[in-house]
Motif scaffolding. Structure first.
Motif, PDB file in Angstrom:
ATOM      1  N   PHE A   1       0.849  -1.200   0.000  1.00  0.00           N
ATOM      2  CA  PHE A   1       0.000   0.000   0.000  1.00  0.00           C
ATOM      3  C   PHE A   1       0.884   1.248   0.000  1.00  0.00           C
ATOM      4  O   PHE A   1       2.035   1.217   0.449  1.00  0.00           O
ATOM      5  N   LEU A   2       0.333   2.348  -0.478  1.00  0.00           N
ATOM      6  CA  LEU A   2       1.092   3.597  -0.583  1.00  0.00           C
ATOM      7  C   LEU A   2       1.102   4.369   0.727  1.00  0.00           C
ATOM      8  O   LEU A   2       2.153   4.795   1.200  1.00  0.00           O
ATOM      9  N   LEU A   3      -0.087   4.576   1.310  1.00  0.00           N
ATOM     10  CA  LEU A   3      -0.212   5.447   2.480  1.00  0.00           C
ATOM     11  C   LEU A   3      -0.278   4.658   3.777  1.00  0.00           C
ATOM     12  O   LEU A   3      -0.936   3.620   3.856  1.00  0.00           O
ATOM     13  N   LYS A   4       0.354   5.188   4.797  1.00  0.00           N
ATOM     14  CA  LYS A   4       0.234   4.682   6.166  1.00  0.00           C
ATOM     15  C   LYS A   4      -0.831   5.507   6.909  1.00  0.00           C
ATOM     16  O   LYS A   4      -1.288   6.520   6.408  1.00  0.00           O
ATOM     17  N   HIS A   5      -1.186   5.051   8.083  1.00  0.00           N
ATOM     18  CA  HIS A   5      -1.979   5.823   9.059  1.00  0.00           C
ATOM     19  C   HIS A   5      -3.392   6.179   8.583  1.00  0.00           C
ATOM     20  O   HIS A   5      -3.823   7.325   8.682  1.00  0.00           O
ATOM     21  N   GLY A   6      -4.099   5.176   8.081  1.00  0.00           N
ATOM     22  CA  GLY A   6      -5.536   5.340   7.845  1.00  0.00           C
ATOM     23  C   GLY A   6      -6.311   4.829   9.047  1.00  0.00           C
ATOM     24  O   GLY A   6      -5.813   3.998   9.812  1.00  0.00           O
ATOM     25  N   VAL A   7      -7.530   5.330   9.207  1.00  0.00           N
ATOM     26  CA  VAL A   7      -8.399   4.872  10.299  1.00  0.00           C
ATOM     27  C   VAL A   7      -9.732   4.451   9.693  1.00  0.00           C
ATOM     28  O   VAL A   7     -10.455   5.285   9.140  1.00  0.00           O
ATOM     29  N   GLY A   8     -10.047   3.158   9.804  1.00  0.00           N
ATOM     30  CA  GLY A   8     -11.287   2.637   9.242  1.00  0.00           C
ATOM     31  C   GLY A   8     -12.469   2.873  10.170  1.00  0.00           C
ATOM     32  O   GLY A   8     -13.204   3.842  10.037  1.00  0.00           O
ATOM     33  N   HIS A   9     -12.648   1.979  11.154  1.00  0.00           N
ATOM     34  CA  HIS A   9     -13.786   2.054  12.084  1.00  0.00           C
ATOM     35  C   HIS A   9     -13.231   2.049  13.503  1.00  0.00           C
ATOM     36  O   HIS A   9     -13.112   0.995  14.132  1.00  0.00           O
TER      37      HIS A   9
END
Length: 349
Positions: free
Chosen positions: A313-321
């Motif tokens: 994946f390209l981006l770190k630090h996503g927040v799903g739920h």
């Protein structure tokens, strides 16, 4: 990522601490983002390997054109086949997209004036702000077919959303529950945010993007006004960090220690770049500059993964739920999609 992906599976996220690559079937709402990202990258780089992989996985996705159990067909089919039809048209793509639009339209309820998002029991009819993102498929279907039905459904859904999803400060609830027989609002809440009255940040991004698209497709000034109001709520929010990548909820507890959501930053940046084309010079400069800052931050070492890391994946630090502790502080396939889309839009400007 293509090498690691099992046959018939689609990327969802990656848990770096466990070295666990999580995938889904084609029926899951994020399935269109991987082929869509590949197609955007192919558009930019003209690397045939990217198109070949997109073509391969879209064969697995094709059957979802008949899926009437989800509102997410815009995400699933327009981000994939919609981009494919635009970049390298093939004879069967319009038929797949039209069938997808028919499946989505089957979830529309005239009494409520909206498309059902989540299936529920009894008289309950649930609509989420995310559903604004699926209207682009319906706008396309009316333009392609000449049948106004699809556009009328999209416009009615957008109008109902303006009426019932937004607070006085132009922030949005995540979920509105209607009575399907009367159209009456039963409940307003925020399932994926910090509290029912909080401003869950990705929900604000979905609204911004969705109403920008609604204005593009209709030129109705009330949609432009709505998009501007949402943009200003986001950009003028005292809890928006200087680097412009928002916390996962604008009202998160202990906010200055809260997690950021790179996916919301990417969606917002892409939406602002489009919105900047439709507003006066002063607002255009403000939105463009904000999007530029967001993309620059996302390209920093803090957010952009090193090559070969992060499960591809390209981006770190996503927040799903966050409330469900699901997909928290991890890469998200839709974060990558809107990041690449934002970069392309920036380049084209």
């Amino acid at each position: 990522m293509a090498k690691e992906l099992p046959e018939g599976r689609f990327p969802k996220t990656y848990y770096p601490n466990e070295n666990h690559f999580e995938t889904s079937g084609s029926e899951w709402w994020v399935s269109g983002f991987y082929p869509g990202t590949l197609l955007y990258l192919y558009e930019a780089l003209e690397d045939p390997a990217l198109k070949k992989e997109a073509d391969r996985i879209m064969k697995d996705l094709e059957k979802e054109q008949y899926n009437t159990s989800t509102h997410d067909l815009g995400f699933m089919m327009f981000c994939s086949f919609g981009n494919a039809n635009r970049i390298h048209p093939q004879e069967n793509y319009p038929e797949i997209l039209m069938n997808s639009a028919k499946s989505l339209a089957s979830r529309f309820n005239e009494k409520v004036g909206a498309i059902r998002s989540w299936d529920s029991e009894g008289d309950s009819f649930i609509v989420i702000i995310d559903n604004m993102m699926n209207l682009e498929l319906l706008f396309w279907a009316s333009e392609y077919s000449g049948d106004p039905k699809f556009k009328n459904i999209a416009v009615t859904h957008a109008n109902t959303t303006i009426k019932n999803h937004f607070r006085k400060d132009h922030s949005s609830y995540h979920v509105v529950n209607y009575n399907e027989n009367t159209g009456e609002v039963i409940e307003k809440r925020t399932a994926q945010g910090a509290a029912n009255e909080s401003a869950w940040v990705r929900g604000q991004a979905w609204g911004l993007y969705g109403f920008t698209v609604a204005y593009r497709e209709t030129k109705d000034p009330k949609y432009l006004e709505q998009a501007i109001n949402i943009a200003n709520f986001i950009l003028n929010n005292p809890n928006l960090p200087k680097d412009m990548i928002p916390y996962w909820d604008f009202n998160a507890p202990n906010i200055f220690n809260a997690l950021r959501d790179s996916s919301a930053g990417a969606i917002t940046a892409s939406a602002l770049l489009e919105l900047s084309r439709y507003v006066d010079t002063k607002a255009s400069k403000k939105y463009f500059k904000a999007a530029e800052t967001m993309l620059n931050t996302l390209m920093s070492d803090e957010y952009l993964a090193d090559k070969g890391m992060n499960g591809g994946f390209l981006l770190k630090h996503g927040v799903g739920h966050h409330p469900e502790n699901s997909e928290v502080d991890v890469p998200l396939t839709y974060g990558d999609y809107y990041f690449v889309e934002g970069l392309l839009r920036y380049k084209n400007r």
